[in-house]
Design a protein around this motif. Structure first.
Motif, short mmCIF file in Angstrom:
data_model
loop_
_atom_site.label_atom_id
_atom_site.label_comp_id
_atom_site.label_asym_id
_atom_site.label_seq_id
_atom_site.Cartn_x
_atom_site.Cartn_y
_atom_site.Cartn_z
N VAL A 131 171.33 97.91 5.65
CA VAL A 131 171.61 97.53 3.69
C VAL A 131 169.87 98.40 3.87
CG1 VAL A 131 170.70 95.71 2.49
CG2 VAL A 131 172.20 95.23 4.18
N CYS A 132 170.38 99.37 2.83
CA CYS A 132 169.05 100.10 2.27
C CYS A 132 168.70 99.21 0.79
CB CYS A 132 169.28 100.90 2.09
SG CYS A 132 169.81 102.21 2.67
N ALA A 133 167.71 98.15 1.52
CA ALA A 133 166.89 97.86 -0.35
C ALA A 133 166.17 98.24 -0.93
CB ALA A 133 166.25 95.75 0.19
N VAL A 134 166.71 98.89 -2.24
CA VAL A 134 165.28 100.09 -3.24
C VAL A 134 165.75 98.50 -4.38
CG1 VAL A 134 165.63 102.03 -4.49
CG2 VAL A 134 167.05 101.87 -2.13
N PRO A 135 164.68 98.14 -4.39
CA PRO A 135 164.20 97.58 -5.52
C PRO A 135 164.54 98.08 -6.39
CG PRO A 135 162.12 98.31 -5.01
CD PRO A 135 163.67 99.19 -3.87
N TYR A 136 164.42 97.33 -8.26
CA TYR A 136 163.30 98.65 -9.33
C TYR A 136 162.85 99.60 -9.19
CZ TYR A 136 162.20 99.47 -13.90
OH TYR A 136 161.39 100.29 -15.31
N LEU A 137 162.86 100.85 -9.31
CA LEU A 137 161.77 101.65 -9.09
C LEU A 137 161.28 101.88 -10.75
CD1 LEU A 137 163.58 103.68 -7.42
CD2 LEU A 137 162.29 102.62 -6.50
N ARG A 138 159.18 101.86 -10.40
CA ARG A 138 159.16 101.77 -11.69
C ARG A 138 158.43 102.92 -11.72
NH1 ARG A 138 159.17 96.01 -10.29
NH2 ARG A 138 158.33 94.31 -12.76
N ASP A 139 158.68 103.14 -13.23
CA ASP A 139 158.10 104.69 -13.85
C ASP A 139 156.74 104.47 -12.46
OD1 ASP A 139 156.78 107.07 -15.14
OD2 ASP A 139 157.83 106.58 -17.15
N LYS A 140 155.71 104.15 -13.23
CA LYS A 140 154.77 105.06 -12.47
C LYS A 140 154.67 105.09 -10.34
CE LYS A 140 153.46 99.53 -11.57
NZ LYS A 140 151.80 98.94 -11.56
N ASP A 141 155.97 104.41 -9.75
CA ASP A 141 156.44 104.81 -9.01
C ASP A 141 156.80 105.77 -8.05
OD1 ASP A 141 154.91 102.00 -7.64
OD2 ASP A 141 156.87 101.58 -8.48
N ILE A 142 157.73 106.84 -9.03
CA ILE A 142 158.51 107.65 -8.89
C ILE A 142 158.06 108.89 -10.00
CG2 ILE A 142 160.61 106.01 -8.34
CD1 ILE A 142 161.70 106.60 -10.64
N ARG A 143 157.43 109.24 -10.84
CA ARG A 143 156.80 109.94 -11.48
C ARG A 143 155.33 110.14 -11.48
NH1 ARG A 143 155.85 110.79 -16.85
NH2 ARG A 143 156.56 109.25 -17.25
N THR A 144 155.03 111.66 -11.60
CA THR A 144 153.50 111.71 -12.03
C THR A 144 153.38 112.32 -13.16
OG1 THR A 144 153.81 113.97 -10.63
CG2 THR A 144 153.10 112.34 -9.54
N VAL A 145 152.57 111.81 -13.91
CA VAL A 145 152.27 111.93 -15.13
C VAL A 145 151.38 113.49 -14.99
CG1 VAL A 145 151.33 111.94 -17.49
CG2 VAL A 145 152.35 110.13 -16.20
N GLU A 146 151.90 114.92 -15.90
CA GLU A 146 151.10 116.30 -16.13
C GLU A 146 151.29 116.27 -17.69
OE1 GLU A 146 153.48 118.32 -13.67
OE2 GLU A 146 153.32 118.41 -12.07
N PRO A 147 149.54 117.00 -17.79
CA PRO A 147 149.75 117.15 -19.27
C PRO A 147 150.67 118.28 -20.14
CG PRO A 147 147.31 117.80 -17.87
CD PRO A 147 149.14 117.35 -17.17
N GLY A 148 151.14 118.00 -21.05
CA GLY A 148 151.83 118.93 -21.85
C GLY A 148 153.48 118.91 -21.63
N GLU A 149 153.53 117.85 -20.98
CA GLU A 149 155.57 117.74 -20.71
C GLU A 149 156.23 117.30 -21.49
OE1 GLU A 149 155.96 115.76 -15.94
OE2 GLU A 149 154.83 114.03 -17.16
N THR A 150 157.75 117.37 -22.12
CA THR A 150 157.87 117.25 -22.49
C THR A 150 158.94 116.60 -21.95
OG1 THR A 150 159.95 118.80 -21.63
CG2 THR A 150 158.36 119.70 -23.02
N ILE A 151 159.36 115.16 -23.74
CA ILE A 151 160.72 114.09 -23.25
C ILE A 151 161.64 114.83 -21.54
CG2 ILE A 151 162.17 112.78 -23.89
CD1 ILE A 151 160.67 112.47 -26.72
N ASP A 152 161.88 115.55 -22.31
CA ASP A 152 163.07 116.78 -21.30
C ASP A 152 162.62 116.34 -19.75
OD1 ASP A 152 164.99 116.45 -23.09
OD2 ASP A 152 164.88 118.12 -23.73
#
Length: 413
Positions: A131-152
């Protein structure tokens, strides 16, 4: 090998102030009996066990009593993942104790992906499933924030983050499966879990399903999931459904209607049998434990429907919307009198004509209770005459702040 897939219990949820513990208890009793009747080997609960991050004592009692009851039955394993409504630290707190009952809990994404891969064994230590028990992945867990990013840019990074995490976890599962095959254990299925919003997913009005991430995308496509997965048990959407035409990727949906938009929906749990390379999938309909009825129409229409329900000895909880031409100021009193002698309850009354009469003056009398956070923010933009070209970025930033507050784990010290 038989696996039962369920999700989105939302224990503790109320309906316009009405507690629903009897309903939840009846469902869990039915589920326990179904597990015994169908001789289920493993139960998968794909997130949103509770409705809030601080569940009531009664909601907790229902949860732990159910786990104890099922762990003592034919069901050899229970796997629980956290959803976006759950508090990861609250779910994880008793995980070591629950392991003694063969209950595995993954409340949030782990530092080591291998901790999300669980090899289920039978009583003779032979492997049943990985079983691959993958829970809800929160934004902060899977994305790093960079200056100047667009919504896309943000959306693309979110999807990529989800994809990369599933690839890591499933790669570990594939390696474990290869080792088991070398040891002579063939046809051990890989079963994955998740709590997310897939592209094209169906929702209904009033189900309380939140957008998981900021932006217009963040609904993952079917190709995000590795092909090695034999069955993918998903949670988050309350409508039972197949994803992208792939029969082995499914939402079980919520087991009871979360609102009147779900009142006419068939609720289900999913039974998966692994006897060959291709799993046999069966949908089991969940009984209705509390009837919900929405009545819309004129006063005569409403009276006629109420009389029919009384004749049928209904115990329904009602949502009534009056749409007649005449203004009826004492509508609630009239309806309460109409229900005299019945076991029905009115949970909500919508008087369309009175609402229309007041609509022009409501802003003078409204309070913050009448508005949500987005309404307040929009009023703020209007008050400061913020140009339309600046509103998209400001609104996105506001939504990110609200999301971070929703994802904050209030139970963490």
């Amino acid at each position: 090998m038989k696996i039962l897939h369920t999700s989105d219990w939302h224990l503790g949820r109320s309906l316009y102030g009405r507690k629903r513990y009897e309903e939840f208890s009846a469902f869990l009793d039915w589920l326990s009996e179904t597990i015994q009747k169908k001789e289920v080997d493993a139960l998968l609960i794909a997130g949103d066990v509770f409705d809030t991050s601080t569940p009531s004592n009664k909601a907790q009692e229902l949860y732990y009593r159910f786990l104890c009851r099922v762990s003592a039955s034919c069901c050899q394993h229970i796997v629980v993942i956290g959803g976006n409504h759950d508090s990861p630290s609250f779910l994880n707190a008793p995980k070591e104790l629950l392991r003694a009952l063969n209950v595995f809990v993954v409340g949030a994404m782990t530092e080591n992906p291998e901790d999300e891969v669980i090899v289920l064994q039978d009583r003779n230590q032979a492997p049943l499933a990985i079983v691959c028990a993958v829970p809800y992945l929160r934004d902060k867990d899977i994305r790093t924030v960079e200056p100047g990013e667009t919504i896309d840019d943000k959306n693309a990074k979110l999807i990529e983050g989800v994809k990369v995490h599933y690839e890591k976890v499933c790669s570990i599962a594939e390696s474990k499966k290869a080792d088991l095959e070398k040891a002579g254990h063939e046809k051990v299925p890989i079963v994955a879990m998740g709590h997310l919003f897939t592209a094209g997913g169906k929702t209904v009005e009033g189900d309380g399903v939140r957008e998981l991430y900021v932006g217009s995308l963040a609904h993952v496509e079917q190709d995000v999931f590795p092909s090695s997965i034999d069955y993918l048990a998903l949670g988050h959407l309350h409508v039972p459904q197949v994803v992208g035409g792939a029969a082995h990727i499914r939402y079980s949906g919520s087991p009871i209607p979360m609102g009147y938009g779900e009142a006419k929906q068939d609720k289900k749990v999913i039974l998966i049998e692994f006897n060959t390379n291709t799993p046999k999938i069966h949908e089991i309909q969940v009984p209705c434990f509390q009837e919900l009825v929405r009545i819309v129409g004129t006063l005569d229409d409403i009276h006629a429907k109420v009389e029919q329900l009384k004749y049928d000895e209904s115990q329904a909880w009602l949502e009534i919307e009056y749409t007649g031409r005449d203004i009826v100021g004492n509508l609630r009193e009239i309806l309460d009198e109409a229900l005299t002698g019945s076991a029905m309850e009115i949970r909500r009354v919508k008087n369309k004509r009175v609402m229309e009469r007041l609509i022009n003056s409501i802003e003078d009398d409204e309070t913050l209770d009448d508005l949500d956070v987005n309404d307040v923010f929009t009023r703020c933009l209007d008050a400061f005459d913020v140009p339309e070209e600046d509103r998209i970025e400001l609104t996105t930033s506001h939504a990110e702040i609200i999301q971070s507050l929703n994802e904050e784990d209030v139970n963490v010290d």
